[in-house]
Design a protein around this motif. Structure first.
Motif, mmCIF file in Angstrom:
data_model
loop_
_atom_site.group_PDB
_atom_site.id
_atom_site.type_symbol
_atom_site.label_atom_id
_atom_site.label_comp_id
_atom_site.label_asym_id
_atom_site.label_seq_id
_atom_site.Cartn_x
_atom_site.Cartn_y
_atom_site.Cartn_z
ATOM 1 N N ARG A 183 0.603 14.330 -11.661
ATOM 2 C CA ARG A 183 1.152 15.069 -10.510
ATOM 3 C C ARG A 183 0.833 14.347 -9.205
ATOM 4 O O ARG A 183 1.574 14.431 -8.227
ATOM 5 N N ALA A 184 -0.303 13.636 -9.185
ATOM 6 C CA ALA A 184 -0.721 12.930 -7.961
ATOM 7 C C ALA A 184 -0.065 11.556 -7.851
ATOM 8 O O ALA A 184 -0.158 10.918 -6.792
ATOM 9 N N ARG A 185 0.603 11.113 -8.917
ATOM 10 C CA ARG A 185 1.104 9.726 -8.935
ATOM 11 C C ARG A 185 1.985 9.403 -7.726
ATOM 12 O O ARG A 185 1.834 8.362 -7.087
ATOM 13 N N LEU A 186 2.905 10.319 -7.381
ATOM 14 C CA LEU A 186 3.844 10.010 -6.293
ATOM 15 C C LEU A 186 3.123 9.868 -4.951
ATOM 16 O O LEU A 186 3.345 8.893 -4.228
ATOM 17 N N VAL A 187 2.254 10.810 -4.611
ATOM 18 C CA VAL A 187 1.585 10.710 -3.304
ATOM 19 C C VAL A 187 0.716 9.450 -3.255
ATOM 20 O O VAL A 187 0.622 8.775 -2.221
ATOM 21 N N LEU A 188 0.111 9.089 -4.382
ATOM 22 C CA LEU A 188 -0.714 7.873 -4.418
ATOM 23 C C LEU A 188 0.150 6.633 -4.259
ATOM 24 O O LEU A 188 -0.204 5.697 -3.537
ATOM 25 N N GLU A 189 1.307 6.622 -4.912
ATOM 26 C CA GLU A 189 2.211 5.471 -4.786
ATOM 27 C C GLU A 189 2.756 5.362 -3.361
ATOM 28 O O GLU A 189 2.922 4.259 -2.840
ATOM 29 N N VAL A 190 3.029 6.501 -2.742
ATOM 30 C CA VAL A 190 3.494 6.483 -1.348
ATOM 31 C C VAL A 190 2.387 5.935 -0.439
ATOM 32 O O VAL A 190 2.626 5.061 0.396
ATOM 33 N N ALA A 191 1.173 6.418 -0.612
ATOM 34 C CA ALA A 191 0.055 5.961 0.225
ATOM 35 C C ALA A 191 -0.139 4.454 0.058
ATOM 36 O O ALA A 191 -0.330 3.723 1.044
ATOM 37 N N GLU A 192 -0.064 4.000 -1.186
ATOM 38 C CA GLU A 192 -0.259 2.578 -1.467
ATOM 39 C C GLU A 192 0.851 1.739 -0.831
ATOM 40 O O GLU A 192 0.584 0.693 -0.222
ATOM 41 N N ALA A 193 2.089 2.199 -0.973
ATOM 42 C CA ALA A 193 3.234 1.445 -0.425
ATOM 43 C C ALA A 193 3.163 1.398 1.102
ATOM 44 O O ALA A 193 3.421 0.359 1.717
ATOM 45 N N VAL A 194 2.798 2.525 1.714
ATOM 46 C CA VAL A 194 2.713 2.567 3.174
ATOM 47 C C VAL A 194 1.571 1.667 3.642
ATOM 48 O O VAL A 194 1.751 0.840 4.541
ATOM 49 N N ARG A 195 0.424 1.792 3.010
ATOM 50 C CA ARG A 195 -0.716 0.948 3.423
ATOM 51 C C ARG A 195 -0.364 -0.527 3.288
ATOM 52 O O ARG A 195 -0.648 -1.329 4.187
ATOM 53 N N SER A 196 0.274 -0.906 2.203
ATOM 54 C CA SER A 196 0.525 -2.338 2.042
ATOM 55 C C SER A 196 1.565 -2.801 3.064
ATOM 56 O O SER A 196 1.503 -3.924 3.539
ATOM 57 N N ARG A 197 2.474 -1.915 3.482
ATOM 58 C CA ARG A 197 3.474 -2.317 4.474
ATOM 59 C C ARG A 197 2.889 -2.388 5.885
ATOM 60 O O ARG A 197 3.277 -3.250 6.675
ATOM 61 N N ILE A 198 1.953 -1.501 6.230
ATOM 62 C CA ILE A 198 1.467 -1.462 7.625
ATOM 63 C C ILE A 198 0.262 -2.373 7.861
ATOM 64 O O ILE A 198 -0.165 -2.525 8.999
ATOM 65 N N GLY A 199 -0.278 -2.970 6.821
ATOM 66 C CA GLY A 199 -1.433 -3.851 7.002
ATOM 67 C C GLY A 199 -2.721 -3.061 7.166
ATOM 68 O O GLY A 199 -2.759 -1.850 6.915
ATOM 69 N N GLU A 200 -3.767 -3.733 7.641
ATOM 70 C CA GLU A 200 -5.112 -3.146 7.614
ATOM 71 C C GLU A 200 -5.531 -2.504 8.938
ATOM 72 O O GLU A 200 -6.586 -1.898 9.019
ATOM 73 N N GLU A 201 -4.702 -2.661 9.999
ATOM 74 C CA GLU A 201 -5.172 -2.250 11.328
ATOM 75 C C GLU A 201 -4.940 -0.784 11.667
ATOM 76 O O GLU A 201 -5.659 -0.199 12.458
ATOM 77 N N ILE A 202 -3.876 -0.233 11.064
ATOM 78 C CA ILE A 202 -3.398 1.081 11.515
ATOM 79 C C ILE A 202 -3.976 2.201 10.653
ATOM 80 O O ILE A 202 -3.904 2.149 9.418
#
Ligand code: FNR
Length: 358
Positions: free
Chosen positions: A209-228
């Protein structure tokens, strides 16, 4: 004497935010001509909070796709015109010294509903600008149209859309990205056994059930880099034993933290028409539990309306930040008024208003 706890700056990744009184996302149902573009209303509305001394101002739930909007009048962030309109607002917020945040959202089965000031109730039909909604399962929220069950392809497209909108948000100048995983919208619908009846890798166990929110968090983090800084708003409990529980949320928050989420904005409920006890600071204990058990910074929200109450929450370590919603609609200068209440003189009093604070 030391500054009140509320006026201690807080650093998340590369951003130091001037204080701990922030404004939560609040839909205005005021986008231009139903195209998801922010208007002068948004500039004045959000600008007032920045001028009023808020540490950060988080823009309302903003659809990552057209179908992800709650109402046809919601903001979106999937094209250049939307990005440019938001950039102007961010620039003004920065001129006032506030950090700019945006809540990226997909409304799932609760999308395509009437804005409160458009005549009608329930789901907006196609001929009035509505659309078919998408959800983990083809089960309607009471009173709304039946959604379509998302395919694996549809799920992948939504993950991509969150990452694309986050990239646009960065280009528009935002300092903080918040992913909306609360209030019965898409990511919460996947998390909650009240709305997720899938038999594939996205349903069943808490991990699934958590897979989607985790995948979204991972995709967003990898797109925005480490600063934000990346925030996630959760409904920490569905307020029923059959639903998502606080214990499960604590577990999910631990996984979110491993995927680069920096702070949890702790709300509750709204994936079912369940009544729960509401009073001053009613969700603060949830923020305190998550902060303590998952060891992650939290924001507390919900009927925080008094300066002393807000200070107490942060001073006693129940949350790192307070979010002031409706009280800030009544008084956008709540943060400055709170500073004055404690005899604190922040260096960001607008010079134009100096005479009001002598
Ligand atoms: C909200 N709320 C909300 N929450 C959210 O996650 N995304 C959103 O876009 C909105 N929109 C919205 C609009 C309006 C007009 C209100 C009043 C509320 C909920 C809001 O962020 C907050 O969690 C609640 O209002 C509780 O806090 P207060 O108002 O008691 O301080």
């Amino acid at each position: 004497s030391p500054a009140p706890a509320l006026f201690e700056p807080i650093t998340l990744r590369s951003r130091t935010i001037r204080n701990r009184i922030w404004i939560p996302p609040m839909c205005q149902y005021s986008a231009q001509a139903r195209d998801g573009v922010a208007t002068d209303w948004h500039l004045a509305h959000l600008g007032a909070f920045a001028r009023g001394g808020a540490g950060a101002v988080i823009v309302e739930a903003t659809g990552v796709t057209p179908e992800g909007r709650i109402s046809p009048e919601d903001l979106g962030l999937w094209n250049d015109a939307q990005e440019q309109a938001l950039a102007r607002i961010v620039e003004f917020m920065h001129s006032q010294g506030a950090a700019a945040g945006i809540q990226l959202a997909h409304a799932g089965r609760k999308a395509s509903t009437y804005s409160p000031f458009v005549e009608g109730s329930g789901s907006v039909p196609q001929q009035e600008g509505g659309w078919t909604t998408l959800a983990p399962s083809a089960v309607a929220y009471p009173g709304l149209a039946e959604p379509k069950e998302l395919t694996q392809e549809g799920i992948s497209a939504i993950i991509q859309a969150f990452a694309d909108s986050a990239e646009r948000a960065l280009r528009a100048g935002f300092d903080i990205i918040e992913v909306h995983a609360a209030h019965g919208y898409l990511l919460h619908e996947f998390l909650s056994p009240l709305s997720n009846f899938r038999q594939d890798a996205y349903g069943g166990s808490l991990e699934n059930r958590a897979r989607l929110v985790l995948e979204v968090a991972e995709a967003v983090r990898s797109r925005i880099g480490e600063e934000i800084p990346l925030l996630v708003r959760v409904s920490a409990t569905d307020w029923t034993e059959e639903g998502l529980t606080l214990e499960e949320t604590v577990q999910v928050v631990g996984w979110l933290k491993e995927r680069g989420v920096d702070l949890i904005d702790v709300s509750s409920g709204a994936n079912a028409p369940i009544r729960f006890p509401i009073g001053p600071g009613y969700q603060v204990p949830l923020a305190a539990s998550i902060r303590e058990q998952a060891e992650i910074p939290t924001a507390a929200v919900g009927l925080i309306t008094e300066s002393v109450q807000a200070e107490h929450i942060v001073f006693t370590g129940q949350a790192d930040v307070v979010l002031i919603g409706r009280e800030a609609l009544r008084d956008p200068h709540f943060p400055l008024r709170t500073a004055q209440h404690f005899g604190h003189r922040p260096d960001y009093l607008p010079v134009q208003y100096e005479r009001a604070y002598r």
